[in-house]
Each structure stands twice: as structure tokens, then as C-alpha cells.
Write a protein that holds these residues in place. Structure first.
Motif, PDB file in Angstrom:
ATOM      1  N   SER A 126     -61.771 -15.823  83.234  1.00  6.19           N
ATOM      2  CA  SER A 126     -63.381 -15.475  83.530  1.00  6.19           C
ATOM      3  C   SER A 126     -63.989 -15.790  84.591  1.00  6.19           C
TER       4      SER A 126
ATOM      5  N   THR B  60     -67.089 -15.501  87.052  1.00  7.60           N
ATOM      6  CA  THR B  60     -68.740 -15.193  87.234  1.00  7.60           C
ATOM      7  C   THR B  60     -69.256 -15.310  88.639  1.00  7.60           C
ATOM      8  N   THR B  61     -70.242 -14.224  88.980  1.00  9.65           N
ATOM      9  CA  THR B  61     -70.762 -14.324  90.076  1.00  9.65           C
ATOM     10  C   THR B  61     -72.098 -13.557  89.867  1.00  9.65           C
TER      11      THR B  61
ATOM     12  N   ALA C  20     -68.370  -8.823  92.174  1.00  8.98           N
ATOM     13  CA  ALA C  20     -67.780  -8.717  90.792  1.00  8.98           C
ATOM     14  C   ALA C  20     -67.039  -7.361  90.871  1.00  8.98           C
TER      15      ALA C  20
ATOM     16  N   SER D 271     -75.400 -10.369  82.546  1.00  6.75           N
ATOM     17  CA  SER D 271     -76.360 -11.307  81.717  1.00  6.75           C
ATOM     18  C   SER D 271     -77.644 -11.106  82.366  1.00  6.75           C
TER      19      SER D 271
ATOM     20  N   SER E 104     -76.299 -12.448  86.042  1.00  9.57           N
ATOM     21  CA  SER E 104     -74.869 -12.700  86.119  1.00  9.57           C
ATOM     22  C   SER E 104     -74.045 -11.806  85.836  1.00  9.57           C
ATOM     23  N   TYR E 105     -72.919 -11.444  86.730  1.00  9.99           N
ATOM     24  CA  TYR E 105     -71.892 -10.904  86.290  1.00  9.99           C
ATOM     25  C   TYR E 105     -70.473 -11.256  85.920  1.00  9.99           C
ATOM     26  N   THR E 106     -69.988 -11.216  84.730  1.00  6.31           N
ATOM     27  CA  THR E 106     -68.719 -11.679  84.432  1.00  6.31           C
ATOM     28  C   THR E 106     -67.650 -10.743  84.260  1.00  6.31           C
TER      29      THR E 106
ATOM     30  N   ARG F 198     -63.930 -10.440  83.008  1.00  8.40           N
ATOM     31  CA  ARG F 198     -63.103 -11.134  81.949  1.00  8.40           C
ATOM     32  C   ARG F 198     -61.711 -10.154  81.928  1.00  8.40           C
TER      33      ARG F 198
END
Length: 308
Positions: free
Chosen positions: A48, A50-51, A57, A77, A87-89, A91
């Protein structure tokens, strides 16, 4: 207005290395900076990352898809706080293929590369540069030059921070290493070193912007130094003239001015008549050299204070 660090990351995120091994090195450092290993069914491993930077991302997503047969997802998010970035995740779904990828990228315990024993990730000089670029994208920042010269890479892992510092030093960059709360900070504070770092990262627009701003800043500082020096000199001239006039008036009040030799009396009268004049201007009025005027005024001061 985005920060300078964001502008630099946006520029770097658009660049892709031609060689697969450089792209893998960049991905390895990027994930080590901002990724966490997750656990799925049957103890399968996932990732995972996150940035807050959308371009970073996307870069992570592209590099992951190229690196191996893994399934990726991305979510956003949205922050409810004012002026707080989204926030960009990214995964990576847990699967047996992920563990192999983690080993290749040095992300599992005991497999992280070192400067001395870099393995395939850091064997080549081009890969070492790519590794630093990934680290900056994942956890780096740099001030706008008008605010001060400071670039840093922040990690929660001391061994990783040491590795980054050693890679910078191999590039002849004077990197420092310190701790900040629960993190370790590798930093550059010299403007030339920061320009060199941005240059080897191939951030050409950032280098140009940094150089322009740095040049303007240095010219402004030079002008300020000259103005301050001129102001100080002017103040010294005014203070000296004030003391000279006070001494001459003291001699006049004591009835001694008329008794002075003609050269001294002429200098005294010229100073009283021209209180704001410089020594050079008084010298022109009296038809003598600047040192001659200075000598006569000093003599008047000595007479007034009883030193002669």
C-alpha cells in the motif's frame, strides 16, 4: 500556488528512465519511502503506497505494472479539512507474485541494498541516481531558494537514511544526517549541491527556476550590502562632522578661534559653513588634499579637548 517541492516532483514524475534496471531502482526507493507491506489471505503479501501528489501516484502505478505480474488499484481520499491535500493510495493486491517483487526491490527484511553491497539495484551509477530520484519522489522536499537553501529526504528507517546519505556523498554532495522526532533526515544546505542534485535528477525546469531565483536573491543581497555599507559610511561622516563642529564651537566660545593660524582657522570656518560636506568636498573648497583637511580637523579637535 503549489510548493516548489511539488513542482519538482510533478516534473520528475513525468520523466521515465529508458533502462528497465533504472526504473526498478527508482521504484524501489519510491516504495521504501512511502509504502507499507500488507498481509492478505493465506499470508500472501501486498503493498500500500500513499502520497499527496497525484503525479507521483500515477508514476508508482506505471512502474508497478511494469515491474511484475501484480494487480494494482488506486483510490483517492478527499480531505475534509480546508487547504489539506487529497491522499492517493496505490494498492498492490496480495498475491504470491508480490513477495518475489518485494525481494527484487529490497523491501523485505534483510534484503535492503547497501552502498557497499548494492546488488543488482545499486551496482550501476545510473541506478544509484535513479534510486535517489525515487527517494525524493517518495519522501523528499526542497525550499524555494528565496526562502533559504534546504533539500531533504525523510525516512523512518535509519539504515535507509544512511544509505541515501552515502549515495549522495558518492556524488560529491555534502549530505548531512540528523533525526527529527521519530524520523531521520538526510539534507543538503548548500545551493550548489541542491542545483547539482536537481540536475542529476534531470529536473531541468526546476534547475532553471532555482538558478534564476538564486541569482536574483544574490544580486538583491549584494545591493543591500552596498546600501548598508553606504549608509554606515554616511552615518560615520555625519557623526564625525557633528563632533568637529562641536569642537570648533567650543574653541570659538573660549575665544581661541581667532587666535588660530590661518590654515586651521580656514578649515574651521569651512566646516562651520558646510556642516554636511564630506572631507573631499571640504578639500575642494580649501584647495588642498583630503588628508590635509583631515589633519587640520583632527588638530582642531585636539586643541578643543586639551590634548595639545
Amino acid at each position: 500556488m503549489p510548493s516548489f517541492a511539488t513542482e519538482v516532483k510533478n516534473e520528475l514524475a513525468r520523466l521515465m528512465y529508458d533502462k528497465p534496471h533504472c526504473r526498478k531502482a527508482e521504484l524501489a526507493a519510491l516504495l521504501r519511502m512511502g509504502a507499507a507491506i500488507t498481509l492478505g489471505p493465506k499470508h500472501a503479501l501486498g503493498l500500500s503506497f500513499t502520497t499527496e501528489n497525484a503525479a507521483v501516484a500515477r508514476k508508482a502505478l506505471v512502474l508497478l505494472k511494469e515491474a511484475g505480474p501484480v494487480h494494482t488499484e488506486i483510490t483517492v481520499s478527499r480531505s475534509r479539512r480546508l487547504k489539506k491535500n487529497n491522499s492517493y493510495t496505490v494498492r498492490v493486491v496480495p498475491s504470491p507474485a508480490v513477495e518475489e517483487l518485494l525481494h527484487e526491490l529490497g523491501l523485505l527484511a534483510g534484503s535492503m541494498p547497501t552502498a557497499a553491497k548494492g546488488g543488482s539495484l545499486l551496482r550501476r551509477s545510473c541506478c544509484r541516481v535513479a534510486y535517489l530520484r525515487g527517494a525524493f519522489l517518495g519522501g523528499g522536499s526542497v525550499n524555494r531558494p528565496e526562502a533559504g537553501y534546504h533539500l531533504e529526504l525523510v525516512s523512518g528507517n535509519y539504515q535507509f537514511a544512511e544509505l541515501l546519505a552515502s549515495l549522495l556523498k558518492r556524488l560529491d554532495m555534502p549530505a548531512g544526517l540528523t533525526d527529527r522526532k521519530d524520523a531521520y533526515v538526510v539534507y543538503l544546505k548548500e545551493s550548489d549541491a541542491i542545483v547539482d542534485f536537481l540536475g542529476v535528477m534531470q529536473a531541468e525546469q526546476a534547475v532553471e527556476a532555482f538558478e534564476v531565483t538564486r541569482n536574483v536573491k544574490e544580486v538583491r543581497n549584494q545591493v543591500n550590502r552596498l546600501v548598508n555599507c553606504e549608509t554606515a559610511n554616511l552615518q560615520k561622516t555625519v557623526d564625525a562632522a557633528g563632533r568637529q563642529i562641536a569642537d570648533i564651537r567650543a574653541l570659538a566660545a573660549a575665544g581661541r578661534l581667532a587666535q588660530l593660524p590661518p590654515p586651521l582657522r580656514a578649515a574651521a570656518e569651512a566646516r562651520l559653513a558646510h556642516p554636511d560636506a564630506t572631507l573631499a568636498e571640504l578639500a575642494a573648497l580649501l584647495g588642498i588634499g583630503r588628508s590635509g583637511v583631515n589633519h587640520r580637523l583632527r588638530k582642531l579637535s585636539e586643541l578643543a579637548t586639551g590634548k595639545n
